[in-house]
Design a protein around this motif. Structure first.
Motif, PDB file in Angstrom:
ATOM      1  N   ASP A 160     -20.627  -9.268  24.018  1.00  0.00           N
ATOM      2  CA  ASP A 160     -21.127  -9.588  25.355  1.00  0.00           C
ATOM      3  C   ASP A 160     -20.019 -10.265  26.150  1.00  0.00           C
ATOM      4  O   ASP A 160     -19.430 -11.249  25.686  1.00  0.00           O
ATOM      5  CB  ASP A 160     -22.339 -10.513  25.241  1.00  0.00           C
ATOM      6  CG  ASP A 160     -22.884 -10.921  26.589  1.00  0.00           C
ATOM      7  OD1 ASP A 160     -23.369 -10.048  27.329  1.00  0.00           O
ATOM      8  OD2 ASP A 160     -22.802 -12.124  26.911  1.00  0.00           O
ATOM      9  N   GLU A 161     -19.712  -9.748  27.326  1.00  0.00           N
ATOM     10  CA  GLU A 161     -18.572 -10.236  28.101  1.00  0.00           C
ATOM     11  C   GLU A 161     -18.730 -11.684  28.552  1.00  0.00           C
ATOM     12  O   GLU A 161     -17.763 -12.437  28.593  1.00  0.00           O
ATOM     13  CB  GLU A 161     -18.337  -9.342  29.325  1.00  0.00           C
ATOM     14  CG  GLU A 161     -17.814  -7.959  28.973  1.00  0.00           C
ATOM     15  CD  GLU A 161     -17.433  -7.161  30.191  1.00  0.00           C
ATOM     16  OE1 GLU A 161     -17.482  -7.706  31.307  1.00  0.00           O
ATOM     17  OE2 GLU A 161     -17.085  -5.975  30.029  1.00  0.00           O
ATOM     18  N   LEU A 162     -19.933 -12.090  28.895  1.00  0.00           N
ATOM     19  CA  LEU A 162     -20.135 -13.448  29.406  1.00  0.00           C
ATOM     20  C   LEU A 162     -20.060 -14.491  28.291  1.00  0.00           C
ATOM     21  O   LEU A 162     -19.303 -15.456  28.380  1.00  0.00           O
ATOM     22  CB  LEU A 162     -21.490 -13.558  30.117  1.00  0.00           C
ATOM     23  CG  LEU A 162     -21.874 -14.954  30.601  1.00  0.00           C
ATOM     24  CD1 LEU A 162     -20.900 -15.434  31.677  1.00  0.00           C
ATOM     25  CD2 LEU A 162     -23.314 -14.981  31.110  1.00  0.00           C
ATOM     26  N   THR A 163     -20.821 -14.286  27.244  1.00  0.00           N
ATOM     27  CA  THR A 163     -20.969 -15.319  26.217  1.00  0.00           C
ATOM     28  C   THR A 163     -20.034 -15.125  25.022  1.00  0.00           C
ATOM     29  O   THR A 163     -19.855 -16.046  24.232  1.00  0.00           O
ATOM     30  CB  THR A 163     -22.416 -15.330  25.691  1.00  0.00           C
ATOM     31  OG1 THR A 163     -22.703 -14.050  25.091  1.00  0.00           O
ATOM     32  CG2 THR A 163     -23.392 -15.582  26.832  1.00  0.00           C
ATOM     33  N   THR A 164     -19.464 -13.923  24.863  1.00  0.00           N
ATOM     34  CA  THR A 164     -18.581 -13.519  23.754  1.00  0.00           C
ATOM     35  C   THR A 164     -19.301 -13.463  22.400  1.00  0.00           C
ATOM     36  O   THR A 164     -18.642 -13.326  21.368  1.00  0.00           O
ATOM     37  CB  THR A 164     -17.318 -14.403  23.634  1.00  0.00           C
ATOM     38  OG1 THR A 164     -17.670 -15.710  23.182  1.00  0.00           O
ATOM     39  CG2 THR A 164     -16.568 -14.475  24.960  1.00  0.00           C
ATOM     40  N   VAL A 165     -20.634 -13.600  22.384  1.00  0.00           N
ATOM     41  CA  VAL A 165     -21.361 -13.288  21.149  1.00  0.00           C
ATOM     42  C   VAL A 165     -21.626 -11.782  21.156  1.00  0.00           C
ATOM     43  O   VAL A 165     -21.232 -11.065  22.083  1.00  0.00           O
ATOM     44  CB  VAL A 165     -22.679 -14.086  21.042  1.00  0.00           C
ATOM     45  CG1 VAL A 165     -22.393 -15.567  20.990  1.00  0.00           C
ATOM     46  CG2 VAL A 165     -23.634 -13.757  22.190  1.00  0.00           C
ATOM     47  N   PHE A 166     -22.288 -11.274  20.137  1.00  0.00           N
ATOM     48  CA  PHE A 166     -22.548  -9.839  20.063  1.00  0.00           C
ATOM     49  C   PHE A 166     -23.581  -9.405  21.104  1.00  0.00           C
ATOM     50  O   PHE A 166     -24.413 -10.203  21.547  1.00  0.00           O
ATOM     51  CB  PHE A 166     -23.042  -9.454  18.667  1.00  0.00           C
ATOM     52  CG  PHE A 166     -21.995  -9.543  17.602  1.00  0.00           C
ATOM     53  CD1 PHE A 166     -20.961  -8.621  17.555  1.00  0.00           C
ATOM     54  CD2 PHE A 166     -22.030 -10.545  16.653  1.00  0.00           C
ATOM     55  CE1 PHE A 166     -19.985  -8.690  16.573  1.00  0.00           C
ATOM     56  CE2 PHE A 166     -21.058 -10.636  15.675  1.00  0.00           C
ATOM     57  CZ  PHE A 166     -20.028  -9.703  15.639  1.00  0.00           C
ATOM     58  N   ASN A 167     -23.501  -8.130  21.498  1.00  0.00           N
ATOM     59  CA  ASN A 167     -24.542  -7.556  22.342  1.00  0.00           C
ATOM     60  C   ASN A 167     -25.455  -6.668  21.487  1.00  0.00           C
ATOM     61  O   ASN A 167     -25.304  -6.594  20.267  1.00  0.00           O
ATOM     62  CB  ASN A 167     -23.945  -6.784  23.521  1.00  0.00           C
ATOM     63  CG  ASN A 167     -23.043  -5.635  23.085  1.00  0.00           C
ATOM     64  OD1 ASN A 167     -23.259  -5.019  22.031  1.00  0.00           O
ATOM     65  ND2 ASN A 167     -22.030  -5.334  23.867  1.00  0.00           N
ATOM     66  N   ARG A 168     -26.381  -5.953  22.120  1.00  0.00           N
ATOM     67  CA  ARG A 168     -27.391  -5.205  21.376  1.00  0.00           C
ATOM     68  C   ARG A 168     -26.799  -4.068  20.532  1.00  0.00           C
ATOM     69  O   ARG A 168     -27.416  -3.621  19.559  1.00  0.00           O
ATOM     70  CB  ARG A 168     -28.435  -4.648  22.341  1.00  0.00           C
ATOM     71  CG  ARG A 168     -29.247  -5.740  22.998  1.00  0.00           C
ATOM     72  CD  ARG A 168     -30.140  -5.240  24.105  1.00  0.00           C
ATOM     73  NE  ARG A 168     -31.230  -4.425  23.595  1.00  0.00           N
ATOM     74  CZ  ARG A 168     -32.392  -4.281  24.212  1.00  0.00           C
ATOM     75  NH1 ARG A 168     -32.617  -4.895  25.354  1.00  0.00           N
ATOM     76  NH2 ARG A 168     -33.330  -3.526  23.709  1.00  0.00           N
ATOM     77  N   LYS A 169     -25.607  -3.586  20.896  1.00  0.00           N
ATOM     78  CA  LYS A 169     -24.976  -2.528  20.110  1.00  0.00           C
ATOM     79  C   LYS A 169     -24.657  -2.990  18.692  1.00  0.00           C
ATOM     80  O   LYS A 169     -24.480  -2.175  17.791  1.00  0.00           O
ATOM     81  CB  LYS A 169     -23.695  -2.047  20.793  1.00  0.00           C
ATOM     82  CG  LYS A 169     -23.924  -1.332  22.110  1.00  0.00           C
ATOM     83  CD  LYS A 169     -22.600  -0.903  22.724  1.00  0.00           C
ATOM     84  CE  LYS A 169     -22.801  -0.197  24.057  1.00  0.00           C
ATOM     85  NZ  LYS A 169     -21.527   0.192  24.682  1.00  0.00           N
ATOM     86  N   ALA A 170     -24.581  -4.314  18.511  1.00  0.00           N
ATOM     87  CA  ALA A 170     -24.192  -4.859  17.208  1.00  0.00           C
ATOM     88  C   ALA A 170     -25.313  -4.795  16.185  1.00  0.00           C
ATOM     89  O   ALA A 170     -25.084  -5.087  15.004  1.00  0.00           O
ATOM     90  CB  ALA A 170     -23.728  -6.307  17.371  1.00  0.00           C
ATOM     91  N   PHE A 171     -26.528  -4.415  16.584  1.00  0.00           N
ATOM     92  CA  PHE A 171     -27.607  -4.284  15.602  1.00  0.00           C
ATOM     93  C   PHE A 171     -27.226  -3.275  14.510  1.00  0.00           C
ATOM     94  O   PHE A 171     -27.667  -3.396  13.361  1.00  0.00           O
ATOM     95  CB  PHE A 171     -28.909  -3.867  16.270  1.00  0.00           C
ATOM     96  CG  PHE A 171     -29.634  -4.996  16.958  1.00  0.00           C
ATOM     97  CD1 PHE A 171     -30.010  -6.127  16.243  1.00  0.00           C
ATOM     98  CD2 PHE A 171     -29.931  -4.931  18.303  1.00  0.00           C
ATOM     99  CE1 PHE A 171     -30.682  -7.177  16.865  1.00  0.00           C
ATOM    100  CE2 PHE A 171     -30.604  -5.968  18.940  1.00  0.00           C
ATOM    101  CZ  PHE A 171     -30.977  -7.091  18.209  1.00  0.00           C
TER     102      PHE A 171
END
Length: 282
Positions: free
Chosen positions: A137-148
């Motif tokens: 995720d660009e804003l938070t730098t944690v994973f986004n939904r694609k990382a599931f």
């Protein structure tokens, strides 16, 4: 980790390098005495290979500099081609031939094989980094939904987080402040993760923690302690012992649990009470 994109504007200096180098090689071919070589054609072929490989290395340096194996592989290719060019010079070959044969084989074929191995490993790492960057995720730098699709554990707990009254916060204090709250919240979540655990931004102010089944209570306790000073309020729901093959059903269970907590909070909270965030602590 994010890798830089290849900048097409860097092609101009690379083309200039190629043009200048090829002019030098052509000039050498026209004016150097060919009797100094065992094979002048072989010498110029290997020299041209050095120039081309060097140009590729320069063009891709912005990426390769972050991957030592790829950089080492390209360097070994250049070394091997330079060696083959030099041994076509009679004076150099006479000196080199006095060295042990095994040493010469290692310099020539050994450097080529090592270069191939290093480059293969480096390119594999680069492709992996680029693949993973699509899941960030660009804003938070944690994973986004694609990382599931990248979850490594076969069974895990899901904790579905949602910030309380976040829409009201955005409306009252602006999206920039709201973004800072999301960044801080996700940072504290991510900070508590251990190996193979993940924080995924599900959307907006919703985050999902993928945790080892035995770690959920400890994780929640640490998050509560960490966020106490920030005054960030949140709700969560838990789905325990989720099978990776039944991920969607696990998310639904965690979401339902989250909804129950929100209902309980609303039933306890006075109508005019609004959750507040402290700008000094965010």
């Amino acid at each position: 980790m994010r890798l830089p994109e290849l900048n097409l504007l860097n092609i101009k200096p690379v083309l200039f390098f190629l043009l200048f180098s090829m002019l030098l090689i052509i000039s050498a071919y026209l004016y150097l005495d060919k009797s100094i070589f065992y094979s002048s054609m072989e010498f110029y072929y290997e020299l041209t290979s050095v120039v081309v490989i060097s140009a590729i290395a320069i063009a891709s340096y912005s990426v390769f500099r972050l991957e030592p194996f790829a950089l080492a592989g390209m360097s070994l290719f250049i070394f091997q081609k330079s060696y083959r060019a030099l041994v076509e010079v009679k004076v150099v070959r006479e000196k080199v031939e006095s060295l042990p044969e095994l040493f010469l084989v290692l310099i020539d074929d050994g450097s080529l094989l090592l270069g191939i191995v290093f480059l293969a490993v480096g390119v594999k790492h680069i492709l992996h980094f680029y693949e993973m960057s699509e899941c960030i995720d660009e804003l938070t730098t944690v994973f986004n939904r694609k990382a599931f699709n990248k979850i490594k554990m076969m069974r895990f707990d899901l904790v579905f987080f949602d910030l309380d009254d976040f829409k009201r916060l955005n409306d009252n204090q602006g999206h920039k402040f709201g973004d800072s709250v999301l960044i801080l919240f996700s940072h504290h979540l991510n900070k508590q993760c251990v190996n193979n655990e993940m924080i995924i931004r599900f959307g907006g102010d919703e985050f999902i923690a993928v945790l080892r089944p035995s770690r959920t209570e400890e994780f929640l306790k640490q998050i509560s302690k960490e966020l106490e000073a920030t005054k960030i309020k949140y709700s969560y729901g838990i789905a325990r012992n989720v099978d990776r093959r039944e991920l969607r059903e696990g998310i639904s269970r965690a979401d339902a649990s989250l909804y129950q907590m929100k209902l309980e909070k609303k039933s306890r909270k006075p109508v005019n009470q609004v959750v507040t965030y402290s700008a000094s602590n965010v």
